[in-house]
Write an enzyme that holds these catalytic residues in place. Structure first.
Site, PDB file in Angstrom:
ATOM      1  N   ARG A  30      -6.826  -4.272  -1.204  1.00 42.09           N
ATOM      2  CA  ARG A  30      -6.254  -4.444   0.526  1.00 42.09           C
ATOM      3  C   ARG A  30      -5.663  -5.614   0.991  1.00 42.09           C
ATOM      4  O   ARG A  30      -5.547  -6.589   0.232  1.00 42.09           O
ATOM      5  CB  ARG A  30      -7.386  -4.066   1.288  1.00 42.09           C
ATOM      6  CG  ARG A  30      -8.658  -3.169   0.875  1.00 42.09           C
ATOM      7  CD  ARG A  30      -9.611  -2.199   1.818  1.00 42.09           C
ATOM      8  NE  ARG A  30      -9.824  -0.690   1.326  1.00 42.09           N
ATOM      9  CZ  ARG A  30     -10.014  -0.060   1.159  1.00 42.09           C
ATOM     10  NH1 ARG A  30      -8.687   0.360   1.635  1.00 42.09           N
ATOM     11  NH2 ARG A  30     -11.004   0.586   0.824  1.00 42.09           N
ATOM     12  N   ASP A  31      -4.751  -4.599   1.787  1.00 39.03           N
ATOM     13  CA  ASP A  31      -3.807  -5.393   2.517  1.00 39.03           C
ATOM     14  C   ASP A  31      -4.496  -6.748   3.194  1.00 39.03           C
ATOM     15  O   ASP A  31      -5.421  -5.517   4.665  1.00 39.03           O
ATOM     16  CB  ASP A  31      -2.421  -5.041   2.837  1.00 39.03           C
ATOM     17  CG  ASP A  31      -1.518  -6.254   3.482  1.00 39.03           C
ATOM     18  OD1 ASP A  31      -1.849  -6.956   4.432  1.00 39.03           O
ATOM     19  OD2 ASP A  31      -0.236  -5.863   2.762  1.00 39.03           O
ATOM     20  N   GLU A  96       8.746 -10.371   0.817  1.00 41.32           N
ATOM     21  CA  GLU A  96       7.473 -12.067   1.053  1.00 41.32           C
ATOM     22  C   GLU A  96       7.186 -11.823   0.335  1.00 41.32           C
ATOM     23  O   GLU A  96       7.019 -13.036   0.015  1.00 41.32           O
ATOM     24  CB  GLU A  96       6.178 -11.509   2.290  1.00 41.32           C
ATOM     25  CG  GLU A  96       7.032 -10.876   3.216  1.00 41.32           C
ATOM     26  CD  GLU A  96       6.102 -11.031   4.218  1.00 41.32           C
ATOM     27  OE1 GLU A  96       4.735 -11.353   4.726  1.00 41.32           O
ATOM     28  OE2 GLU A  96       6.281 -10.587   6.024  1.00 41.32           O
ATOM     29  N   HIS A 101       5.206  -4.779  -5.844  1.00 44.66           N
ATOM     30  CA  HIS A 101       4.277  -3.943  -5.314  1.00 44.66           C
ATOM     31  C   HIS A 101       4.791  -3.590  -4.297  1.00 44.66           C
ATOM     32  O   HIS A 101       5.268  -3.057  -3.781  1.00 44.66           O
ATOM     33  CB  HIS A 101       3.315  -5.027  -4.308  1.00 44.66           C
ATOM     34  CG  HIS A 101       3.431  -5.861  -3.343  1.00 44.66           C
ATOM     35  ND1 HIS A 101       4.954  -6.669  -3.515  1.00 44.66           N
ATOM     36  CD2 HIS A 101       3.659  -5.919  -2.001  1.00 44.66           C
ATOM     37  CE1 HIS A 101       5.759  -7.217  -2.112  1.00 44.66           C
ATOM     38  NE2 HIS A 101       4.759  -6.808  -1.469  1.00 44.66           N
ATOM     39  N   HIS A 103       3.267  -0.198  -1.248  1.00 40.94           N
ATOM     40  CA  HIS A 103       2.360  -0.900   0.087  1.00 40.94           C
ATOM     41  C   HIS A 103       1.924   1.049  -0.255  1.00 40.94           C
ATOM     42  O   HIS A 103       2.500   2.163   0.331  1.00 40.94           O
ATOM     43  CB  HIS A 103       2.927  -0.774   1.396  1.00 40.94           C
ATOM     44  CG  HIS A 103       3.289  -1.943   0.921  1.00 40.94           C
ATOM     45  ND1 HIS A 103       3.082  -3.213   1.932  1.00 40.94           N
ATOM     46  CD2 HIS A 103       4.620  -2.538   0.420  1.00 40.94           C
ATOM     47  CE1 HIS A 103       3.444  -4.169   1.387  1.00 40.94           C
ATOM     48  NE2 HIS A 103       4.537  -4.011   1.192  1.00 40.94           N
TER      49      HIS A 103
END
Length: 117
Positions: A30-31, A96, A101, A103
């Site tokens: 989870r972000d 960033e 990755h 999302h």
């Protein structure tokens, strides 16, 4: 492993994360700053700075990453209403952390991706 890379340190277990899916080659968690009700990051365990580098160096790893993202979307109940799968590549795109990755975003209408210019 890149010792200065946040995501490599998560893979190594040095930094905690809320893991929702894991395979031999990928990790999904989870972000910490979610932009949607469901916001999961899916990464390859091997370090590649962006999606182009991954696709060039390890095409099978790219397929593994997409399969893991699909499994996350399914497990999170996003398939029926839809979800967004997003890769940011480079600073201009908003990347960033320079470890590729994906999302996985969903759980509510997300609206348009980019504002008209």
């Amino acid at each position: 492993m890149d010792n200065d890379c946040l995501f490599c340190r998560i893979v190594a277990g040095e930094i905690p994360a809320t893991v929702v899916h894991e395979t031999e080659t990928t990790l999904a968690f989870r972000d910490i700053d979610p932009k949607a009700p469901v916001h999961v990051l899916v990464i390859p365990k091997d370090h590649h700075p962006d999606v182009v580098a991954l696709a060039t160096a390890d095409p099978a790893g790219s397929a593994d990453l997409l399969a893991a993202a699909a499994a996350v979307a399914e497990a999170e109940g996003l398939r029926a209403d839809g979800f967004r799968l997003l890769f940011n590549s480079g600073g201009y795109a908003g990347q960033e952390v320079f470890h590729v990755h994906a999302h996985v975003l969903g759980g509510a209408p997300l609206g348009p991706m980019l504002a008209p210019r």
